[in-house]
Motif scaffolding. Sequence first.
Motif, short mmCIF file in Angstrom:
data_model
loop_
_atom_site.label_atom_id
_atom_site.label_comp_id
_atom_site.label_asym_id
_atom_site.label_seq_id
_atom_site.Cartn_x
_atom_site.Cartn_y
_atom_site.Cartn_z
N THR A 270 0.85 -1.19 0.00
CA THR A 270 0.00 0.00 0.00
C THR A 270 0.89 1.24 0.00
OG1 THR A 270 -1.74 -1.16 1.19
CG2 THR A 270 -1.83 1.24 1.20
N GLY A 272 0.86 5.47 0.14
CA GLY A 272 0.05 6.62 0.49
C GLY A 272 0.71 7.92 0.08
N THR A 273 -0.08 8.85 -0.45
CA THR A 273 0.44 10.17 -0.82
C THR A 273 -0.70 11.17 -0.86
OG1 THR A 273 1.57 11.47 -2.52
CG2 THR A 273 0.24 9.64 -3.30
N THR A 276 -4.22 10.13 0.17
CA THR A 276 -4.87 9.00 -0.50
C THR A 276 -3.91 7.81 -0.48
OG1 THR A 276 -4.01 9.63 -2.68
CG2 THR A 276 -6.17 10.52 -2.04
N SER A 277 -4.46 6.63 -0.67
CA SER A 277 -3.61 5.45 -0.73
C SER A 277 -4.08 4.54 -1.86
CB SER A 277 -3.63 4.69 0.59
OG SER A 277 -4.94 4.21 0.86
#
Length: 598
Positions: A270, A272-273, A276-277
């Motif tokens: 996963t 994330g940035t 959001t992921s």
Amino acid sequence: SKDAFAFNAMLEFQRNQERYSLLRWGQTAFQNFNAVPPDTGIVHQVNLEYLARVIFADQSAGGAPVAYPDTVMGTDSHTTMINGLGVVGWGVGGIEAEACMLGQPISMLLPAVVGFKLTGKLPAGATATDLVLTVTQMLRKKGVVGKFVEFYGAGVKGLSLADRATIANMAPEYGATIGFFPIDEASLDYLRMSNRPPEVISLVEHYTKEQGLFLTANAADPVYSDTLELDLGKVVPSLAGPKRPQDRIDLPDVKKNFLSTLGEEQRMTTVGTDGTSYELRDGSVVIAAITSCTNTSNPSVMMAAGLLAKKAVERGLAVKPWVKTSLAPGSKVVMDYYQDAGLVPYLEQLGFHLVGYGCTTCIGNSGPLPEEVGGAVQKEKLVVAAVLSGNRNFEGRINPLVRANYLASPPLVVAYALAGSVDIDLTREPLGVGKDGKKVYLEDIWPTHAEVDAAVQKSVTGESFQRQYADVFKGDANWQGMNVPTGDAFGWDPDSTYIKKPPYFENMVDPATSVKDFSGMHVLAMLGDSVTTDHISPAGNIPADSPAGKYLVEHGVKPSDFNSYGARRGNHEVMVRGTLANIRLRNLLALGTEGGWT
């Protein structure tokens, strides 16, 4: 992004000031020498669209005009693209090209000529890219290294000049010295469409007809050293990969190909940035690039990509967030006809903004992956993918973190950006869900031949070629505002990290009187099959911890300013450290290692 082109052009001038200064000096020091400025296009596409004359006319020593065929020796292997216009040319080493520039001839053995007969016509859904990948696979299997290949047969007539140029471009990939198409009516039509002067077109027509070099409908098949044949009607949508251009795969089999190459259970993580992921896994497409003169010189496949983007946006599809997208045409004419056809907003909405007029991803200048993507790939050792409309996909070339690289037509590049993975059968599985909540399949947004032809007829015009090439040697403010050295001899800068005077010709002696006996030498590398110049002398990324990277750091160059091996070829100190530096090289003398080990 919207400002990518302007930003990259600025970076290019900052990083390559010394190289451009050398070229500007050359324009003043040599007669009969011109340089097409940067940010204009890819050399082979500019040659096809503007520079090539096909037939030259000069005054002889006695004063009478003499006509003779255009030829070209280029320092890039894809010089062969001009063979599509009936001009003989191929790639040579830098020393050979420099000898030609200084008036020396090229010597060679008379080659065998293999005839490749084309019959029928391409079916709906198949593109020139699919055709060239099929041709590459067939000729690699045949074995045409050191040979000329000439295309003939009734099928040639149905190919546009741009289709022929796409096939000629990939001669290095199928192993031939050239892949030649004779001059015919399609050649003359292309010269007219690309706004060549009427007197040039007239000379080409009259000379070639007088010399028996003009292909007519009733011409007998030539006699060749050997032949093979392809029915164009059997060409199907294809990709090539994951690491060799001759490894063609039917579109439905790409998923199976990737999974069999992977050879283990798929891993995922996963990422994330920005709040959001998303899931990143083996097979995720992290680079989707419309790039390379091979395909960007072909309005049909480029227009197909734009129309597919338009239909995708209208259905409510979007590119997956982990895909790095880019649009890098080989000439400014492409953006002209994209603008005229109203396709630019749709391409940009899917992230295919103009990043430059150059080879970019095809030659390894993809730039880094986004930090969070690159970090996840390294940490989890993911086998991620690139899909590009280029001509080479050797290991380590496209991006150091991307192990699976697939060549595809520009519309398929857009499709895989929408899908976000090569672990998908695009002929059966949906690209995504549209704004109406229904699944959208590739066949729903694939443009028809009629739609593509109509767009090309409307928007690809001689006026565009005239406008974009009117001042091709002038350049922009960056080029015009440069400080240009003067004098008959170039002024070497001992502190330069780009251009250094090589020491190899100092203290040179006559080999007839003083031949050194080289004995007791050791093997540095023993390599397997499919070893290319990409493995011996890479053109792309310079890692900071490599010998070449360490040399540059010692000389005050920051890693962000390393540029590429290709850009540093004027400095022998960098290039000797870059020998056998491909990060995926496997030296059979150093088992269990990868990269430049001996």
